[in-house]
Design an enzyme around this catalytic site. Structure first.
Site, PDB file in Angstrom:
ATOM      1  N   ASP A 157       0.851  -1.189   0.000  1.00  0.00           N
ATOM      2  CA  ASP A 157       0.000   0.000   0.000  1.00  0.00           C
ATOM      3  C   ASP A 157       0.889   1.242   0.000  1.00  0.00           C
ATOM      4  OD1 ASP A 157      -2.232   1.862   0.822  1.00  0.00           O
ATOM      5  OD2 ASP A 157      -3.290  -0.023   1.115  1.00  0.00           O
ATOM      6  N   HIS A 215      -4.226   6.162   3.390  1.00  0.00           N
ATOM      7  CA  HIS A 215      -4.741   4.882   2.907  1.00  0.00           C
ATOM      8  C   HIS A 215      -3.972   3.693   3.497  1.00  0.00           C
ATOM      9  CE1 HIS A 215      -5.643   1.801  -0.217  1.00  0.00           C
ATOM     10  NE2 HIS A 215      -6.753   2.497  -0.428  1.00  0.00           N
ATOM     11  N   SER A 548     -11.220  -0.897  -0.980  1.00  0.00           N
ATOM     12  CA  SER A 548      -9.937  -0.845  -0.272  1.00  0.00           C
ATOM     13  C   SER A 548     -10.101  -1.157   1.205  1.00  0.00           C
ATOM     14  CB  SER A 548      -9.342   0.561  -0.363  1.00  0.00           C
ATOM     15  OG  SER A 548      -8.584   0.706  -1.516  1.00  0.00           O
TER      16      SER A 548
END
Ligand SMILES: *[C@@H]1O[C@H](CO)[C@@H](O)[C@H](O)[C@H]1NC(C)=O
Ligand SMILES: *[C@@H]1O[C@H](CO)[C@@H](O)[C@H](O)[C@H]1NC(C)=O
Ligand SMILES: *[C@@H]1O[C@H](CO)[C@@H](O)[C@H](O)[C@H]1NC(C)=O
Ligand SMILES: *[C@@H]1O[C@H](CO)[C@@H](O)[C@H](O)[C@H]1NC(C)=O
Length: 761
Positions: A157, A215, A548
């Protein structure tokens, strides 16, 4: 500054915010265009294994594919440099090359394939409870699976904020002996929870793998964050934040900047993670605009195949291009493809109109000092301009929003939060954000910059009609805080969740499963109250949405299953998750989609994950790496294309290829023409030694089905049994489109359910 942050955010957040899509696709398309128009670009070159594969031989081998060095200075600039060497999931390297240089390589002995890299996008307090991990008075699945102890989850990620309290290591034992990874943060911030962190970005290899955007910390925290008391966002969703496998280890592989992720870096991350010794890979990334991409040109699929071959479970986000059909990413059968659904928590904000009508919506930002008195209400698109209706940048200059509450439509080249910023900067005081038709009733809770609520399409239409009906429209927003358990529709498929059928392999039903992906609270590297990109050490959380967020839930569940059943193969873990999934919601009704009608199999796959049941599936559908070769040949791939994926020489002409649907998969996707089709499946008994299963079938409309035998008798654990299913087309007419059904093997204790999707040709 503001502008560059938005651009950065937009690409990165693709898999967690649908309305960035348009903006993101155009930006990323631009990036791809820039890449492909330059004389050289990064290629991923796959080769056969050299005879000696020690490090030096491998380096020499890779160098031998590059053009020979010349000494003139102008040529020296052209001299290609290897930026990544791969050796675990694939044999090959990445280098910046011109198309001529690639052409020259193709004739060299041992060359397999070369492809220019594409740029990809990065696609909780309550979910463990919602997933039933705590139930049964302490005998819940968390206890049985030891909270994921001993299992390592690798997260590919955007990096991590290592100091975040979610990554404390209380109760987490030291990593297992097999662990070989590294911690590339300068200070000693890694611990028994965060056991490794590396930066694989070729442009920033020497920088520590900090999360610049959020994220990466959010997905890592969702998969395996430890317990943190008192987590909340603006006081909402207050509770103990915890990931799905709180005592599993985390290893972070940064392959994305705040701008985007490059395929060669992602492949490097997977390659290194496998060598380090991870058990589960969590990949919430995908192509910016999903398109037909065969598995041999999909680097995540190729990397995941190598990882799966080594016993590593790979969980990926399905992408956020729903609700339209054929919008999946990461749909290879060796990957768990995860769609996103809602949970039974909303952060409620109700729009009240001057006529007394109320429409419920969601917002994470719920200011206490907002006076709920009626304000003048204006529709941003009242000037007839579509850009204004979407509250795009600069589009409200000639709309009178000053002091008003503004109705905006979702979508366009601006994020949901960005629309609020636009209104605020033009003097508006609040926002009602309404869906477009396609998104129906699906709403999301965001950290808005002004009082706001996100309402569904039907509510939006009524608000528009009210504005039309009066000279003096007025509205306000009533903030109602966190509401749990009043969602008779939860779980529901989120509108953003990408849908099947798979384009690369329509004979495999995808997505595989849905899991929590809407309004998920987890770790965030900075305060969303006054969001800046600067990294702070302040304890912070944020609520965001997307596939996600669903993917790391399933990664965490896979870790729990691995802890509870160390010998289960990736295919067995997947089968256990799929055949035990829930197909009804909390109210006992079929799971719905954004239209509030029952969701189809292209939205739900096998259904909503039920971890407790997955721990004890009874029967499983297993697969070995070799089983994929006849399947790949059956996709009509060339020998070289098959070799690109499997990294082994293949001769499709010498093996019996199979139809896609023949793969021993826990679900069925049948492409039915005028002829009957017959498929066999083999199940393995992982329940009680002595057990008898009988068949239950729901036959899809428009076909007939014959299953034999109709009873499976086992006397041993790990005993296998085979059955055959015949799908029989019935009379012409009416057989257009899709059909749905299931078959289920039922014993006194277990129910092993396979959904059946029929696409009529
Ligand atoms: C965990 O489960 C075992 C039985 O399997 C039980 O004896 C024990 O008390 C449980 N632990 C907790 C914390 O509930
Ligand atoms: C709509 O507004 C935008 C932004 O203000 C402007 O650029 C565009 O030309 C307008 N379109 C029409 C059709 O007037
Ligand atoms: C509101 O009025 C406009 C202009 O008369 C019309 O185009 C639109 O369809 C109306 N909207 C609704 C929801 O009634
Ligand atoms: C955010 O910044 C503004 C102005 O800079 C300040 O007034 C406000 O208190 C800050 N809010 C938080 C929650 O820090």
């Amino acid at each position: 500054m503001e502008n560059s942050r938005c651009t950065a955010l937009c690409i990165l957040t693709f898999l967690f915010a649908i309305d960035f899509n348009l903006y993101c696709s155009s930006t990323a398309a631009l990036a791809e265009e820039l890449l492909s128009s330059s004389p050289s670009q990064t290629y991923i070159v796959l080769t056969r294994k050299p005879e000696a594969d020690d490090e030096v031989s491998l380096q020499n081998w890779y160098q031998s594919f590059l053009p020979t060095v010349t000494t003139t200075s102008s040529d020296q600039q052209q001299q290609p440099q290897i930026v990544h060497e791969y050796r675990n999931v694939v044999t090959g390297f990445a280098a910046r090359l011109t198309s001529e240089q690639v052409k020259a390589m193709e004739d060299k002995e041992g060359f397999v394939s070369a492809q220019p890299e594409k740029i990809l996008a990065l696609q909780t307090t309550h979910t463990p409870n919602f997933l039933g991990l705590l139930n049964d008075r302490g005998l819940g699945f968390w206890n049985r699976s030891n909270y994921g102890k001993g299992v390592i989850i690798g997260v590919v990620d955007g990096g991590v904020l290592p100091h975040h309290p979610s990554f404390n290591d209380e109760g987490v034992p030291p990593p297992p002996a097999k662990w070989k990874g590294k911690c590339e943060f300068k200070s000693k911030v890694c611990n028994n929870k965060l056991i490794g962190a590396r930066n694989l970005q070729k442009v920033a290899k020497n920088e520590p793998p900090f999360d610049e955007e959020g994220h990466g910390s959010h997905t890592a925290g969702t998969a395996a964050g430890n317990f943190v008391k008192g987590a909340n966002v603006f006081g909402n969703a207050y509770g103990t934040a915890v990931g799905v496998a709180p005592h599993a280890h985390l290893a972070i592989y940064k392959a994305c900047s705040a701008k985007a992720c490059a395929e060669s870096d992602i492949l490097a991350a997977i390659d290194v993670a496998v060598e380090d010794g991870v058990d589960v890979l969590s990949i919430s990334l995908g192509h910016v605009s999903p398109r037909l991409s065969p598995f041999y040109s999909d680097l995540i699929a190729i990397g995941a195949f190598g990882a799966t071959q080594k016993g590593i479970f790979v969980s990926c986000a399905a992408a956020n291009s729903g609700p339209h059909l054929k919008t999946l990413s990461n749909d290879a059968p060796w990957i768990l493809t995860v769609g996103a659904s809602t949970i039974d928590r909303t952060i409620k904000a109700t729009a009240r109109l001057g006529n007394g009508a109320e429409y419920d919506g969601q917002s994470t930002f719920q200011p206490e000092d907002f006076q709920s008195t009626l304000l003048p209400l204006v529709y941003a698109g009242s000037n007839g301009n579509q850009s204004s209706a979407l509250c795009e940048k600069g589009s409200l200059k000639n709309v009178d929003v000053k002091g008003k509450i503004v109705l905006c439509e979702k979508g366009g080249r601006i994020s949901r939060i960005g629309k609020g910023k636009e209104i605020k900067s033009d003097g508006g005081v609040a926002m009602i954000l309404m869906n477009q038709k396609a998104d129906g009733y699906s709403t999301l809770s965001d950290s808005h910059v002004l009082p706001a609520t996100h309402v569904g399409y039907a509510s939006g239409l009524k608000i528009k009609a009210y504005i039309n009906s009066t000279k003096d429209p007025k509205a306000t927003i009533l903030f109602k805080g966190t509401i749990i358990g009043h969602q008779s529709f939860a779980p529901a498929v989120a509108s953003l969740s990408s849908r099947g059928p798979s384009q690369a392999s329509p004979g495999i039903l995808k997505p595989d499963i849905i899991g929590p992906g809407v309004s998920i609270l987890a770790a965030w590297p900075f305060s969303v109250d006054n969001s800046t990109t600067s990294i702070s050490t302040k304890s912070t959380f944020n609520i965001i949405s997307g596939t996600s967020m669903a993917c790391p839930h399933l990664s965490g569940i896979a870790a729990l299953l691995k802890s509870s059943h160390p010998h289960w193969s990736p295919a067995v873990i997947k089968s256990a998750i799929m055949t035990t999934a829930d197909v009804v919601n909390l109210a006992g009704n079929p799971i719905v989609d954004q239209t509030l009608s029952p969701a189809d199999l292209f939205a739900t796959g096998a259904g909503h994950v039920n971890p407790f049941k997955a721990n004890d599936p009874g029967l499983v559908y297993d697969l070995q790496s070799d089983d994929y070769i006849p399947y790949l040949c059956g996709l009509k791939y060339t020998d070289k294309q098959v070799e690109t994926i499997t990294q082994r020489q293949a001769k499709c002409s010498q093996i019996k290829s199979i139809a896609e649907t023949q793969l021993n998969y826990p679900s069925f996707s049948v492409l039915l023409g005028s002829a009957s089709q017959s498929y066999t499946r083999t199940v393995t008994n992982v329940g009680e030694a002595n057990s008898i299963y009988t068949l239950e079938v729901s036959v899809p409309q428009g076909i007939g089905m014959r299953v034999s035998p109709r009873k499976l008798v086992f006397t041993k654990v790990n005993q296998k049994a085979t059955y055959t299913v015949e799908f029989i087309p019935q009379r012409e007419g009416g057989n257009r489109g899709f059909g749905e059904g299931y078959l289920k093997w039922v014993s006194g204790k277990h129910s092993v359910r396979s959904p059946i999707s029929v696409i009529f040709k």
